[in-house]
Design a protein around this motif. Sequence first.
Motif, PDB file in Angstrom:
ATOM      1  N   THR A 143       0.309  -1.228   9.173  1.00  0.00           N
ATOM      2  CA  THR A 143       1.603  -1.499   8.546  1.00  0.00           C
ATOM      3  C   THR A 143       1.435  -2.117   7.165  1.00  0.00           C
ATOM      4  O   THR A 143       2.273  -2.868   6.707  1.00  0.00           O
ATOM      5  CB  THR A 143       2.455  -2.438   9.436  1.00  0.00           C
ATOM      6  OG1 THR A 143       1.679  -3.612   9.740  1.00  0.00           O
ATOM      7  CG2 THR A 143       2.879  -1.782  10.712  1.00  0.00           C
ATOM      8  N   SER A 144       0.314  -1.777   6.514  1.00  0.00           N
ATOM      9  CA  SER A 144       0.059  -2.342   5.190  1.00  0.00           C
ATOM     10  C   SER A 144       1.082  -1.857   4.162  1.00  0.00           C
ATOM     11  O   SER A 144       1.316  -2.512   3.155  1.00  0.00           O
ATOM     12  CB  SER A 144      -1.353  -2.001   4.725  1.00  0.00           C
ATOM     13  OG  SER A 144      -1.578  -0.604   4.801  1.00  0.00           O
ATOM     14  N   ASN A 145       1.679  -0.688   4.391  1.00  0.00           N
ATOM     15  CA  ASN A 145       2.800  -0.247   3.549  1.00  0.00           C
ATOM     16  C   ASN A 145       3.845   0.420   4.443  1.00  0.00           C
ATOM     17  O   ASN A 145       3.542   0.818   5.581  1.00  0.00           O
ATOM     18  CB  ASN A 145       2.321   0.694   2.430  1.00  0.00           C
ATOM     19  CG  ASN A 145       1.769   2.003   2.978  1.00  0.00           C
ATOM     20  OD1 ASN A 145       2.468   2.756   3.649  1.00  0.00           O
ATOM     21  ND2 ASN A 145       0.501   2.278   2.686  1.00  0.00           N
ATOM     22  N   GLY A 173       3.837   2.159   8.210  1.00  0.00           N
ATOM     23  CA  GLY A 173       4.681   1.525   9.227  1.00  0.00           C
ATOM     24  C   GLY A 173       5.493   2.550  10.001  1.00  0.00           C
ATOM     25  O   GLY A 173       5.613   2.467  11.221  1.00  0.00           O
ATOM     26  N   MET A 214       3.761  -9.424  10.601  1.00  0.00           N
ATOM     27  CA  MET A 214       4.153  -8.464   9.573  1.00  0.00           C
ATOM     28  C   MET A 214       5.394  -8.969   8.842  1.00  0.00           C
ATOM     29  O   MET A 214       6.147  -9.795   9.360  1.00  0.00           O
ATOM     30  CB  MET A 214       4.405  -7.076  10.178  1.00  0.00           C
ATOM     31  CG  MET A 214       5.543  -6.989  11.167  1.00  0.00           C
ATOM     32  SD  MET A 214       5.917  -5.268  11.634  1.00  0.00           S
ATOM     33  CE  MET A 214       4.511  -4.874  12.628  1.00  0.00           C
ATOM     34  N   GLN A 228       7.655  -4.373   6.102  1.00  0.00           N
ATOM     35  CA  GLN A 228       6.777  -3.573   6.966  1.00  0.00           C
ATOM     36  C   GLN A 228       7.495  -3.218   8.270  1.00  0.00           C
ATOM     37  O   GLN A 228       7.382  -2.097   8.769  1.00  0.00           O
ATOM     38  CB  GLN A 228       5.505  -4.358   7.276  1.00  0.00           C
ATOM     39  CG  GLN A 228       4.572  -4.514   6.087  1.00  0.00           C
ATOM     40  CD  GLN A 228       3.460  -5.520   6.365  1.00  0.00           C
ATOM     41  OE1 GLN A 228       3.625  -6.430   7.165  1.00  0.00           O
ATOM     42  NE2 GLN A 228       2.327  -5.358   5.704  1.00  0.00           N
TER      43      GLN A 228
END
Length: 493
Positions: free
Chosen positions: A46-48, A52, A82, A86
């Motif tokens: 879920t870094s971007n 996600g 998060m 995210q």
Amino acid sequence: MDIDVQSLIFDFIGGIGIFLLGIKFMGDGLQRSAGDRLRDILDRFTSNPFLGVLAGIVVTLLIQSSSGTTVLTVGLVSAGFMTLRQAIGVIMGANIGTTATAFIIGIDIGEYALPILAVGSFLIIFFSNQKVTAIGQALFGFGALFFGLELMSSGMSPLRTLDSFHELTVSMSETPILGVVIGTVFTMVVQSSTATIGILQGLMSEGAIKLDAAIPVLIGDNLGTTITAIIASLGASIAAKRAALTHVVFNIIGVVIFMILLSPFISFVTYLQEQLSLNPSMTIAVAHGSYNIMNTAIQFPFIGALAWIVTKLIPGEDMVIEYKPQHLDPIVINKSSSLALEQAKLEVLRMGDFAYKGLEETLKYAQTLDTKHSEMASQVEGAINNLDRKITEYLVAISAESMTKWERDKHTLLMDSVRDIERIGDHFENITELIDYRISNKVDLTDQAMDDLNSMFDLTLLTVKQSIECLDNRDKELALEVIRKEEQIDQMV
């Protein structure tokens, strides 16, 4: 034609019960057979927001419940795993992932439901291997889903001859908002959008409802499914409330957009039905999938705006537990073992602060019986477990490098400290479970007993705090004081 109302009602409610049980069994079985790595999937991918969305689709496919994914996401946001931005991507992905069940139902294999149920049962009963029984559970749920659907469909088939039901479907065609309300309310009641879609597929297959009446219900069911996330966020942190509200806002905007574009959307689905020669069940599945994919595609560029809206609607600073390590830089390991050990020590001290916080929340829970304190303690315990794993991995990586005797001693001390602090987390988790038992079994403690417990808690809290200070400052006098306090605690026990 006379309708046997009792049979209709019994078949319908029995069918929906078996259907819901099937979804739960299938989701639980898939989750167990895939391993309980859902939190890791969401944490890692879920870094971007785009990743996600993909993570939301994958996790929802695994547990067969968009509500389940959303509730998990609400928990992760609340826990600091998060950010809200995210989480919005994951929630969008969950809406797409939940359409998979409708496609499975669209493949007409209802006549094989009972053999599938049997195979699942045999795997559960006759095998002790956990992986095999998990697959058996998923198969049993898969069969139950179709068996329940068959029961529902046979129960609902007389409805097509009922004038009042025919009038209702005509009303839904002429007044689409009525269909949206019906879909929303029914999904809120059964807390499963998949069940509502399954019923629509059954009605379409029996010829009891037409596409232009079914689609507004389908749109409403996406709104109704938000109730589970709302329930999950009650009494939770501001971050959790914002994540739940995002789910609501996202679906409300989707309903508004598609009610405005209802005629073109129905024409689009009708075109696909004709071109692909879809059966009625698969037509509903395609409509459901198309709706959620389009809704996500339309709103995806505005994730920042969605986050801004819910932050304005639910203002305030939020207290979140930051799960992720803050000091463990892997690059430092190759450069300097001493510096890397100092980084690890800072993270161990942070872990110790969490242990103190968790014990503090547990004491508050014992005193007030307010579940918000047990929820916070549970989040802290999760953070401690995560840091335990990350710090241990970091220390193992350091041990591969050459170290002086002093560094090896420090390394051993940190390893032992991490293990001991993690045990504090286990202990306060056990205490919260005992308090839960006390509440559910109405166990009353005398004032004297509570006073004794409070004294023991206060002494333990002070001892934990001083232990962390000892580790930080290498204070021998304070360490001896901690040992004396530990003996006092033993006497109190």
